[in-house]
Scaffold this motif. Structure first.
Motif, PDB file in Angstrom:
ATOM      1  N   ARG A   1       0.832  -1.203   0.000  1.00  0.00           N
ATOM      2  CA  ARG A   1       0.000   0.000   0.000  1.00  0.00           C
ATOM      3  C   ARG A   1       0.867   1.254   0.000  1.00  0.00           C
ATOM      4  NH1 ARG A   1      -2.625  -2.950   4.319  1.00  0.00           N
ATOM      5  NH2 ARG A   1      -4.496  -3.978   3.573  1.00  0.00           N
ATOM      6  N   PHE A   2       1.881   1.248   0.853  1.00  0.00           N
ATOM      7  CA  PHE A   2       2.789   2.395   0.930  1.00  0.00           C
ATOM      8  C   PHE A   2       3.433   2.674  -0.419  1.00  0.00           C
ATOM      9  CE2 PHE A   2       7.282   3.605   1.274  1.00  0.00           C
ATOM     10  CZ  PHE A   2       7.182   4.834   1.907  1.00  0.00           C
ATOM     11  N   SER A   3       3.871   1.624  -1.114  1.00  0.00           N
ATOM     12  CA  SER A   3       4.525   1.797  -2.408  1.00  0.00           C
ATOM     13  C   SER A   3       3.577   2.430  -3.417  1.00  0.00           C
ATOM     14  CB  SER A   3       5.023   0.437  -2.929  1.00  0.00           C
ATOM     15  OG  SER A   3       5.933  -0.156  -2.021  1.00  0.00           O
ATOM     16  N   GLY A   4       2.327   1.969  -3.431  1.00  0.00           N
ATOM     17  CA  GLY A   4       1.366   2.537  -4.358  1.00  0.00           C
ATOM     18  C   GLY A   4       1.051   3.987  -4.068  1.00  0.00           C
ATOM     19  N   GLU A   5       0.845   4.296  -2.783  1.00  0.00           N
ATOM     20  CA  GLU A   5       0.565   5.681  -2.417  1.00  0.00           C
ATOM     21  C   GLU A   5       1.763   6.580  -2.718  1.00  0.00           C
ATOM     22  OE1 GLU A   5      -2.364   6.312  -1.676  1.00  0.00           O
ATOM     23  OE2 GLU A   5      -3.181   4.423  -0.976  1.00  0.00           O
TER      24      GLU A   5
END
Length: 462
Positions: free
Chosen positions: A228-232
């Protein structure tokens, strides 16, 4: 009625994931806490409580994890958990002062901006000759990823004794890629430049998850949060870059109005320095505003999943109707690989947005359709790559594409199988899909490392 084993396992998986994210515990500590949780549950079930009730009461009794329990209740307000802990749990104090964190992030962003210009002191211009461009292609990852890793290690309060292990992969990679006699305009240099950040991104994930390496027994706990962090981070970085690009264009127009040529300042300083510093700023935004922006990537996935599924379905139907196969040209295969990567991203963020305890719904069927269509398309692309290799022989490009398509094929095939079991209720746990995706992350990083390390000497540095 007692909860079935799969449902209970899903509850404990959620508890572990939430705890690992909020408390940044070491794997051994997390395992110990889970042991205490299970011991409490066993004692409570002997008193007549159901498995669900025993789980919720036992988690509440773990004392100083009330803040984690409260956050879990906010995200699962329809469960008994909220009744047990939401009203009594105190607000969580931030692990780090927000003002100190902001100062640190700004300092790291400035350091990344300066790092991209330091080589210029030694004659390596950012927009220079071929040799200079080759230097930046090899080293672009090292200007910012170590700083990002350091910020996340500080944020997760990683013990000082463990931080050198995060630096080691960067040092080894830097020595390796700069000692290779790569041809400045060769294919292997391009492959190294593209795959090196993918391999090193796993090190960023280790810092993000509080020091969990792939060989740790429970390393995948927290890695869905890292996805999730990578996508955001990617979304916010694009927004910052687009805004910065618009600002640069506006400044160029303003300077031209007074007949001043500012291109050297905007293109040689503002653009590269801003591009490096924006990575740290985007990471800080994701960390600081999680409650606000955490759903951006999943929402986009929900919008584009049915659209991409429809596009792929139309493409496959047209190909079947016309009898035309996928072309073996390099540009067509690259486009196909990019499409498959997009499908993988949509799958990951669709999983991250879903409540694991909810029953199958229409969106699950659409996501499964997308996976099956992508699986068929990948198999056809793999056939085209094999035909190209048979006709022209192996090359660095074709071998890299072959490996990447095989890796994607395995992932998509098993994902389709897990989705089928979930949709047809042969398996009640959705957690298996999440675990499969997180457990597969080292495969991507491992293949990228193989391309970086082995391809240059195997294919003659060209």
């Amino acid at each position: 009625m007692a909860a079935d084993n799969e449902t209970l396992k899903g509850l404990i998986d959620q508890w572990r994931s939430q705890l690992s994210r909020r408390a940044a515990l070491r794997p051994s500590d997390l395992a110990e806490l889970e042991g205490h949780l299970r011991d409490q549950m066993a004692a409570l079930t002997e008193t007549g409580l159901t498995d669900d009730e025993a789980f919720l009461v036992a988690a509440k009794r773990l004392g100083n994890l009330d803040a984690v329990s409260q956050e879990f209740a906010k995200e699962h307000s329809d469960r008994l958990w909220k009744q047990l802990v939401a009203d009594s749990a105190p607000e969580s104090a931030p692990a780090r002062s927000s003002s100190v964190e902001l100062v640190l992030v700004i300092a790291l962003a400035l350091a990344a901006a300066a790092a991209i210009k330091v080589p210029q002191l030694f004659g390596f211009a950012f927009f220079g000759e071929l040799e200079e461009a080759s230097f930046y292609a090899r080293n672009l990852s090292f200007f910012v990823l170590p700083l990002l890793t350091g910020y996340l290690a500080w944020k997760r309060q990683l013990p000082a004794a463990r931080r050198p292990w995060l630096a080691l992969p960067f040092v080894v990679a830097a020595v390796l890629v700069n000692s290779y006699p790569l041809v400045p305009d060769g294919v292997t240099l391009i492959l190294v430049a593209l795959h090196l950040p993918i391999a090193l991104w796993l090190v960023v994930g280790v810092a993000y998850t509080g020091g969990r390496w792939p060989w740790d027994g429970d390393w995948y706990d927290g890695y869905m949060n890292f996805i999730r962090f990578s996508g955001e981070l990617f979304i916010y970085y694009l927004l910052i870059v687009m805004g910065g690009g618009a600002l640069i264009g506006l400044m160029a127009l303003l300077f031209s109005a007074i007949e001043v040529d500012a291109s050297w300042l905007l293109l040689e300083w503002v653009a590269p320095c801003g591009a490096m510093g924006a990575v740290l700023i985007a990471a800080w935004l994701v960390e600081a505003k999680q409650s606000v922006i955490e759903n951006i990537a999943p929402v986009l996935a929900r919008v584009f999943t049915p659209l991409v599924a429809l596009a792929l379905l139309t493409f496959l139907a047209t190909m079947l109707w016309t009898g035309q196969g996928i072309g073996a040209e390099r540009e067509a295969l690259i486009g196909f690989d990019l499409l498959l990567v997009l499908v993988l991203g949509l799958l990951l963020y669709s999983l991250s947005a879903r409540d694991p305890q909810a029953p199958p719904n229409l969106f699950d069927w659409l996501t499964a359709l997308l996976v099956v269509c992508a699986l068929i398309a990948d198999a056809m692309a793999l056939t085209a790559i094999t035909a190209r290799i048979t006709e022209f022989g192996f090359s660095a490009n074709k071998t890299a594409a072959l490996g990447e398509n095989i890796i994607l094929l395995v992932n998509l095939a098993w994902s389709a199988w897990l989705y089928a079991r979930f949709l047809w209720r042969r398996s009640a746990s959705f957690a298996a899909l999440e675990r499969w995706q997180t457990a597969y992350l080292p495969v991507y990083a491992g293949w990228a490392a193989v391309v970086v390390v082995a391809f240059p000497p195997v294919f003659g540095w060209k």
